[in-house]
Scaffold this active site. Structure first.
Site, PDB file in Angstrom:
ATOM      1  N   HIS A 130     -31.469  57.647 -59.478  1.00 50.29           N
ATOM      2  CA  HIS A 130     -31.399  56.594 -60.490  1.00 50.29           C
ATOM      3  C   HIS A 130     -30.289  55.575 -60.234  1.00 50.29           C
ATOM      4  O   HIS A 130     -30.564  54.376 -60.114  1.00 50.29           O
ATOM      5  CB  HIS A 130     -31.249  57.222 -61.872  1.00 50.29           C
ATOM      6  CG  HIS A 130     -31.605  56.317 -63.004  1.00 50.29           C
ATOM      7  ND1 HIS A 130     -32.662  55.432 -62.953  1.00 50.29           N
ATOM      8  CD2 HIS A 130     -31.050  56.164 -64.251  1.00 50.29           C
ATOM      9  CE1 HIS A 130     -32.748  54.778 -64.097  1.00 50.29           C
ATOM     10  NE2 HIS A 130     -31.784  55.202 -64.901  1.00 50.29           N
ATOM     11  N   VAL A 131     -29.040  56.020 -60.183  1.00 53.10           N
ATOM     12  CA  VAL A 131     -27.920  55.117 -59.887  1.00 53.10           C
ATOM     13  C   VAL A 131     -27.914  54.856 -58.387  1.00 53.10           C
ATOM     14  O   VAL A 131     -27.856  55.794 -57.589  1.00 53.10           O
ATOM     15  CB  VAL A 131     -26.581  55.733 -60.333  1.00 53.10           C
ATOM     16  CG1 VAL A 131     -25.421  54.823 -59.922  1.00 53.10           C
ATOM     17  CG2 VAL A 131     -26.585  55.958 -61.840  1.00 53.10           C
ATOM     18  N   HIS A 132     -27.932  53.594 -57.995  1.00 51.46           N
ATOM     19  CA  HIS A 132     -28.094  53.244 -56.588  1.00 51.46           C
ATOM     20  C   HIS A 132     -26.756  53.331 -55.850  1.00 51.46           C
ATOM     21  O   HIS A 132     -26.193  52.331 -55.379  1.00 51.46           O
ATOM     22  CB  HIS A 132     -28.699  51.837 -56.456  1.00 51.46           C
ATOM     23  CG  HIS A 132     -30.069  51.752 -57.059  1.00 51.46           C
ATOM     24  ND1 HIS A 132     -30.670  50.556 -57.382  1.00 51.46           N
ATOM     25  CD2 HIS A 132     -30.952  52.727 -57.402  1.00 51.46           C
ATOM     26  CE1 HIS A 132     -31.874  50.793 -57.890  1.00 51.46           C
ATOM     27  NE2 HIS A 132     -32.061  52.104 -57.915  1.00 51.46           N
ATOM     28  N   ASN A 167     -37.923  56.235 -62.865  1.00 49.13           N
ATOM     29  CA  ASN A 167     -38.338  55.159 -63.763  1.00 49.13           C
ATOM     30  C   ASN A 167     -39.194  54.109 -63.063  1.00 49.13           C
ATOM     31  O   ASN A 167     -40.087  53.510 -63.671  1.00 49.13           O
ATOM     32  CB  ASN A 167     -37.115  54.506 -64.408  1.00 49.13           C
ATOM     33  CG  ASN A 167     -36.107  54.003 -63.396  1.00 49.13           C
ATOM     34  OD1 ASN A 167     -35.710  54.742 -62.487  1.00 49.13           O
ATOM     35  ND2 ASN A 167     -35.661  52.766 -63.531  1.00 49.13           N
ATOM     36  N   HIS A 194     -26.388  52.250 -65.515  1.00 46.07           N
ATOM     37  CA  HIS A 194     -27.188  53.235 -66.256  1.00 46.07           C
ATOM     38  C   HIS A 194     -26.345  54.139 -67.155  1.00 46.07           C
ATOM     39  O   HIS A 194     -26.671  55.306 -67.345  1.00 46.07           O
ATOM     40  CB  HIS A 194     -28.017  54.081 -65.286  1.00 46.07           C
ATOM     41  CG  HIS A 194     -29.003  53.281 -64.502  1.00 46.07           C
ATOM     42  ND1 HIS A 194     -30.038  52.583 -65.082  1.00 46.07           N
ATOM     43  CD2 HIS A 194     -29.103  53.060 -63.164  1.00 46.07           C
ATOM     44  CE1 HIS A 194     -30.738  51.961 -64.149  1.00 46.07           C
ATOM     45  NE2 HIS A 194     -30.192  52.227 -62.985  1.00 46.07           N
ATOM     46  N   HIS A 208     -33.929  63.000 -62.392  1.00 43.90           N
ATOM     47  CA  HIS A 208     -33.803  61.630 -61.876  1.00 43.90           C
ATOM     48  C   HIS A 208     -32.571  60.944 -62.458  1.00 43.90           C
ATOM     49  O   HIS A 208     -31.725  60.461 -61.724  1.00 43.90           O
ATOM     50  CB  HIS A 208     -35.049  60.805 -62.184  1.00 43.90           C
ATOM     51  CG  HIS A 208     -34.972  59.421 -61.594  1.00 43.90           C
ATOM     52  ND1 HIS A 208     -35.065  59.192 -60.234  1.00 43.90           N
ATOM     53  CD2 HIS A 208     -34.766  58.214 -62.163  1.00 43.90           C
ATOM     54  CE1 HIS A 208     -34.937  57.898 -59.991  1.00 43.90           C
ATOM     55  NE2 HIS A 208     -34.741  57.275 -61.148  1.00 43.90           N
TER      56      HIS A 208
END
Length: 394
Positions: free
Chosen positions: A294-296, A172, A265, A255
């Site tokens: 995506h998720v950190h 993203n 998210h 992703h």
């Protein structure tokens, strides 16, 4: 989406060996922005990176401020570069930003497991890379927009990206996504051209490739994925082409994760909608591993399908912890779901070593105070080797 003999993304599960160590992460550092070297001029190659093209070719990409020939000289000797290939030069504009001159050259055919040396002009810097092996074992490394930051990132990763193939898919943060310009992924598509045509894809946002017995599918979370879409139809076609006798391992990269016990998210259409549309295809094809970002944070799931533990489903791994501007996503739901095998909010990277046609090893390495510390590992038997799962259906 790091390495030893090669670079990319993967994961898996069977026998599980987990090590959990408490760790208090220090506060974030200042953002790092790299400028061109002091001795660089407008024709100096920078942001050099390479990627696989087909079974025996390599794409070499670089940027200069001014127009220069897109020619690569290469060979197996660091002193003599007997072959040369000329490619293309392009650039792009976005609002008030104009990119440098983007050079793309595809060289080959190349021999497997061989060191090659390359340069861009007589007397210029000599770079090198080693082609991936033709057979097992092979190792992959895995990790997870202001336009000038693309240049800074390119300079930052050049020491690695010029020596190991980087196979990537979009996230993203790679999308310009502003009302003034509905066209997205302008910089990504211009700077990081992947071999999508070789797999019959019509878009740089999704493609597949094969290396040393592994078929890797890179899906696009931020392009249409519903049944009937171009990406969906391409995925169905690509899965039908997979020959598990030639490529016993089948790995998919997305992703936005389909499985996620982090509060970050949750419920996004790129996760929930794509899972609803495509999870059945991957399950019937007996995909071994699905890798997401995506998720950190980091999280590894047991084999799962339709939210339930399933010994013939893929192992899902979220490895969105390679570094970012926003910090870590440290809040997980409680209690931990039974399908979630390990989770931790720390920066890190993964390594996937495919040992042979049946067995692989996955490990996650926390980047602890600039040191790589293995914090999670698992041994994996692929589904093509499982008599209960190897009746493939597509």
């Amino acid at each position: 989406m790091k390495f030893h003999n090669f670079w990319l993304l993967l994961v898996a599960s069977a026998t599980i060996f987990t090590v959990a160590v408490a760790y208090n992460r220090p506060p974030p550092r200042k953002n790092l922005v790299l400028s061109p070297a002091d001795d660089a001029d407008s024709t100096t190659p920078q942001q050099v990176h390479i990627s696989l093209v087909g079974k025996n070719r390599m794409r070499i990409s670089w940027i200069t401020d001014d127009h220069t020939p897109a020619t690569v000289h290469y060979g197996t000797s660091s002193e003599k570069h007997e072959y040369s290939v000329t490619g293309t030069v392009s650039s792009y504009q976005h609002l008030n930003y104009t990119s440098g001159q983007i050079h793309d050259v595809t060289i080959g055919p190349l021999e497997p497991n061989t060191e090659y040396y390359y340069r861009f002009a007589p007397g210029s810097t000599v770079y090198s890379f080693k082609t991936p092996p033709a057979k097992f074992p092979i190792k992959f490394a895995i990790s997870d927009t202001v336009q000038p930051l693309w240049d800074s990132f390119g300079r930052l990763v050049e020491p690695l990206a010029s020596r190991r193939p980087w196979m990537v898919t979009q996230g993203n943060h790679d999308s310009e996504n502003i009302t003034a310009n509905p066209v997205t992924f302008i910089a990504y598509n211009a700077r990081w051209r992947m071999p999508f045509e070789d797999s019959g894809s019509g878009s740089n946002l999704y493609y597949s490739f094969e290396v040393a017995g592994v078929h890797v599918i890179m899906l696009g979370s931020y392009t249409d994925f519903q049944p009937g879409s171009n990406q969906y139809r391409w995925l169905v076609s690509d899965l039908k082409k997979v020959d598990r006798n030639k490529t016993p391992w089948l790995v998919v990269l997305i992703h936005a994760p389909w499985y996620n016990s982090n509060y970050a998210h949750q419920g996004e259409i790129q996760s929930v909608g794509m899972m609803d549309a495509m999870e059945g295809l991957l399950y019937k094809a007996r995909v071994d591993v699905v890798l997401a970002g995506h998720v950190h944070a980091y999280e590894r799931f047991n084999r799962v399908y339709n939210h339930v533990a399933n010994s013939c489903g893929p192992v899902h791994i979220t490895i969105g912890d390679g570094g970012n501007l926003h910090g870590l996503a440290s809040n997980y739901t409680e209690p931990q779901p039974t399908i979630s095998a390990f989770r931790e909010a720390s920066f890190g990277h993964g390594q996937f070593e495919v040992v042979n046609a049946s067995y692989a090893k996955w490990s996650w390495h926390r980047n602890q105070d600039d040191e790589s510390v293995q914090a999670d590992s698992v041994s994996i038997i692929n589904l093509a080797s499982n008599p209960a799962c190897n009746k493939l259906e597509i």
